[in-house]
Scaffold this active site. Structure first.
Site, PDB file in Angstrom:
ATOM      1  N   CYS A 110       0.818  -1.224   0.000  1.00  0.00           N
ATOM      2  CA  CYS A 110       0.000   0.000   0.000  1.00  0.00           C
ATOM      3  C   CYS A 110       0.846   1.266   0.000  1.00  0.00           C
ATOM      4  O   CYS A 110       0.354   2.339  -0.344  1.00  0.00           O
ATOM      5  CB  CYS A 110      -0.939   0.010   1.200  1.00  0.00           C
ATOM      6  N   HIS A 244      -3.483   7.119   3.253  1.00  0.00           N
ATOM      7  CA  HIS A 244      -3.962   5.824   2.772  1.00  0.00           C
ATOM      8  C   HIS A 244      -5.300   5.505   3.443  1.00  0.00           C
ATOM      9  O   HIS A 244      -5.470   5.705   4.643  1.00  0.00           O
ATOM     10  CB  HIS A 244      -2.914   4.759   3.125  1.00  0.00           C
ATOM     11  N   ASN A 274     -10.422   0.064   0.722  1.00  0.00           N
ATOM     12  CA  ASN A 274      -8.953   0.093   0.708  1.00  0.00           C
ATOM     13  C   ASN A 274      -8.473  -0.448  -0.634  1.00  0.00           C
ATOM     14  O   ASN A 274      -8.610  -1.639  -0.920  1.00  0.00           O
ATOM     15  CB  ASN A 274      -8.422  -0.770   1.865  1.00  0.00           C
TER      16      ASN A 274
HETATM   17  N1  COA Z   1     -18.201  -8.515  10.406  1.00  0.00           N
HETATM   18  C1  COA Z   1     -18.611  -8.813  11.646  1.00  0.00           C
HETATM   19  N2  COA Z   1     -17.784  -9.205  12.633  1.00  0.00           N
HETATM   20  C2  COA Z   1     -16.473  -9.288  12.310  1.00  0.00           C
HETATM   21  C3  COA Z   1     -15.975  -9.013  11.035  1.00  0.00           C
HETATM   22  C4  COA Z   1     -16.903  -8.607  10.054  1.00  0.00           C
HETATM   23  N3  COA Z   1     -16.548  -8.291   8.794  1.00  0.00           N
HETATM   24  N4  COA Z   1     -14.642  -9.183  11.035  1.00  0.00           N
HETATM   25  C5  COA Z   1     -14.301  -9.576  12.281  1.00  0.00           C
HETATM   26  N5  COA Z   1     -15.412  -9.647  13.046  1.00  0.00           N
HETATM   27  C6  COA Z   1     -15.526 -10.035  14.439  1.00  0.00           C
HETATM   28  C7  COA Z   1     -14.373 -10.888  14.926  1.00  0.00           C
HETATM   29  O1  COA Z   1     -14.565 -12.242  14.575  1.00  0.00           O
HETATM   30  C8  COA Z   1     -14.442 -10.657  16.416  1.00  0.00           C
HETATM   31  O2  COA Z   1     -15.491 -11.454  16.938  1.00  0.00           O
HETATM   32  P1  COA Z   1     -15.351 -12.124  18.412  1.00  0.00           P
HETATM   33  O3  COA Z   1     -15.215 -10.952  19.358  1.00  0.00           O
HETATM   34  O4  COA Z   1     -16.619 -12.880  18.546  1.00  0.00           O
HETATM   35  O5  COA Z   1     -14.109 -12.963  18.349  1.00  0.00           O
HETATM   36  C9  COA Z   1     -14.891  -9.202  16.520  1.00  0.00           C
HETATM   37  O6  COA Z   1     -15.477  -8.853  15.264  1.00  0.00           O
HETATM   38  C10 COA Z   1     -13.750  -8.248  16.810  1.00  0.00           C
HETATM   39  O7  COA Z   1     -12.685  -8.592  15.964  1.00  0.00           O
HETATM   40  P2  COA Z   1     -11.364  -7.748  15.926  1.00  0.00           P
HETATM   41  O8  COA Z   1     -10.437  -8.336  14.934  1.00  0.00           O
HETATM   42  O9  COA Z   1     -10.894  -7.564  17.348  1.00  0.00           O
HETATM   43  O10 COA Z   1     -11.945  -6.366  15.400  1.00  0.00           O
HETATM   44  P3  COA Z   1     -11.232  -4.996  15.249  1.00  0.00           P
HETATM   45  O11 COA Z   1     -11.942  -3.982  16.008  1.00  0.00           O
HETATM   46  O12 COA Z   1      -9.740  -5.103  15.417  1.00  0.00           O
HETATM   47  O13 COA Z   1     -11.509  -4.678  13.710  1.00  0.00           O
HETATM   48  C11 COA Z   1     -10.357  -4.698  11.637  1.00  0.00           C
HETATM   49  C12 COA Z   1     -10.988  -5.531  12.716  1.00  0.00           C
HETATM   50  C13 COA Z   1      -9.780  -5.609  10.579  1.00  0.00           C
HETATM   51  C14 COA Z   1     -11.441  -3.827  11.009  1.00  0.00           C
HETATM   52  C15 COA Z   1      -9.276  -3.775  12.261  1.00  0.00           C
HETATM   53  O14 COA Z   1      -8.437  -4.542  13.099  1.00  0.00           O
HETATM   54  C16 COA Z   1      -8.458  -3.079  11.236  1.00  0.00           C
HETATM   55  O15 COA Z   1      -8.951  -2.268  10.480  1.00  0.00           O
HETATM   56  N6  COA Z   1      -7.156  -3.335  11.204  1.00  0.00           N
HETATM   57  C17 COA Z   1      -6.264  -2.709  10.269  1.00  0.00           C
HETATM   58  C18 COA Z   1      -6.536  -3.271   8.905  1.00  0.00           C
HETATM   59  C19 COA Z   1      -5.785  -2.560   7.842  1.00  0.00           C
HETATM   60  O16 COA Z   1      -5.487  -1.401   7.967  1.00  0.00           O
HETATM   61  N7  COA Z   1      -5.472  -3.290   6.789  1.00  0.00           N
HETATM   62  C20 COA Z   1      -4.845  -2.800   5.641  1.00  0.00           C
HETATM   63  C21 COA Z   1      -3.497  -2.284   5.868  1.00  0.00           C
HETATM   64  S1  COA Z   1      -2.873  -1.687   4.387  1.00  0.00           S
END
Ligand code: COA
Length: 319
Positions: A110, A244, A274
């Site tokens: 990215c 980004h 993204n």
């Molecule tokens: N819909 C519903 N629930 C979801 C889900 C979705 N699409 N994706 C994950 N969950 C659930 C998980 O399974 C978890 O459930 P549980 O509590 O029963 O285990 C819960 O939501 C929380 O998951 P978690 O991973 O802790 O969520 P989060 O708040 O960290 O959000 C992301 C997840 C991916 C949105 C976040 O971590 C993020 O944006 N990270 C950076 C990603 C990024 O920038 N990527 C590109 C870089 S270039």
């Protein structure tokens, strides 16, 4: 001598996919995605190849700049989802445009577009280019495991391009990498060699969301602080921040940490998702075409992603 930006362009596939549509086959909801990530819809290729998006964005940038393809001295493409490993996406675009200059791809995930602006700056500094076309283009939809709700809801397809000419707009930059292949990545397919003994891998994006989130907030705030200082500016001198678009909460956290005016920190993640290396140039094109830029405005661009990599730069807008 570095460069100035002569024109910008962007291209999105015509098919929009809403959160509601994803909820029909994934255990997710519009509420979760819009609150946790800030996306409401993304664009997904149906017939378009990465090269088609890149070519379309390039034509728009060339049109704005008044530069003809035969005048180009260099084409650089930042991508992790080129249609082919070889020839490069840049060579495909060169052929579609009818240009004749050297062309190559750069992969810094990215962060690729800003890595590439820095590469282009080197060509200008050495007098090796008078006109350059730089493109970030992705078709990430073909690299998603569409049964994985942790990644399928986040990414989208698109392309952004800039045409560069000689000038002194590129004031400062920072490129960073900390090698890590467990947090965020896209394996290459292992193919079908009868001699290869390991478990074959699929070319699907994997991501540890929380680790990525922590890296991203720190990278965005540290890189912006360092690059602003390197340009001899203060953060309040920056008219527009083009970050980004990975997660609206990452941007909001960095804005809070740096005490920025949120109105100056741009977002289109709600509509675009993204798009990896295409994210910064798509948003920059929206800014360039918005009529908001004033001569002399300082613009900060920043990005982060797999590698792990991050990058930031300061550009002074010259009308
Ligand atoms: N819909 C519903 N629930 C979801 C889900 C979705 N699409 N994706 C994950 N969950 C659930 C998980 O399974 C978890 O459930 P549980 O509590 O029963 O285990 C819960 O939501 C929380 O998951 P978690 O991973 O802790 O969520 P989060 O708040 O960290 O959000 C992301 C997840 C991916 C949105 C976040 O971590 C993020 O944006 N990270 C950076 C990603 C990024 O920038 N990527 C590109 C870089 S270039």
């Amino acid at each position: 001598m570095s460069f100035k930006i002569l024109g910008t362009g962007s291209s999105l596939p015509s098919r929009a996919v809403s959160n509601e549509e994803l909820s029909e086959f994934l255990d997710t909801s519009d509420e979760w995605i819009s609150q946790r990530v800030g996306i409401r819809e993304r664009r997904v290729c149906t017939t378009e190849r990465t090269a088609d998006l890149a070519h379309d964005a390039a034509l728009k940038a060339l049109d704005m700049s008044g530069v003809e393809p035969h005048e180009l001295d260099l084409i650089l493409c930042a991508t992790v989802s080129a249609d082919n490993s070889a020839p490069s996406l840049a060579c495909s675009v060169q052929s579609m445009l009818g240009a004749t200059c050297p062309a190559m791809d750069i992969n810094a995930a990215c962060s690729g577009f800003i890595y590439m602006l820095d590469t282009a700056a080197g060509f200008f500094a050495r007098g090796k280019a008078g006109k350059a076309l730089v493109i970030g283009a992705e078709r990430l939809s073909r690299m998603l495991d569409w049964t994985d709700r942790g990644t399928a809801v986040i990414f989208g397809d698109g392309a952004g391009a800039m045409v560069l000419g000689p000038g002194d707009s590129y004031l400062a930059s920072k490129l960073f990498a900390r090698g890590n292949d467990t947090v965020l990545g896209i394996p290459n397919s292992d193919g079908a060699s009868p001699y290869y003994e390991n478990e074959p891998r699929h070319p699907f994006i994997f991501m540890n969301g929380q680790e990525t989130f922590k890296f991203a907030v720190k990278a965005m705030s540290t890189d912006l602080e360092e690059v602003v200082e390197a340009a001899g500016l203060g953060i309040d001198d920056i008219a527009w921040i083009v970050p980004h678009q990975a997660n609206a909460r990452i941007i909001d956290s960095a804005v809070k940490k740096l005490g920025l005016d949120p109105e100056r920190c741009l977002k289109n993640i709600e509509r675009v998702g993204n798009t990896s290396a295409a994210s910064v140039p798509i948003l920059a094109d929206e800014l360039w075409r918005s009529g908001k830029l004033r001569d002399g405005d300082y613009i900060a661009m920043c990005s982060f992603g797999a590698g792990l990599t991050s990058a930031a730069c300061i550009i002074r807008w010259e009308a």
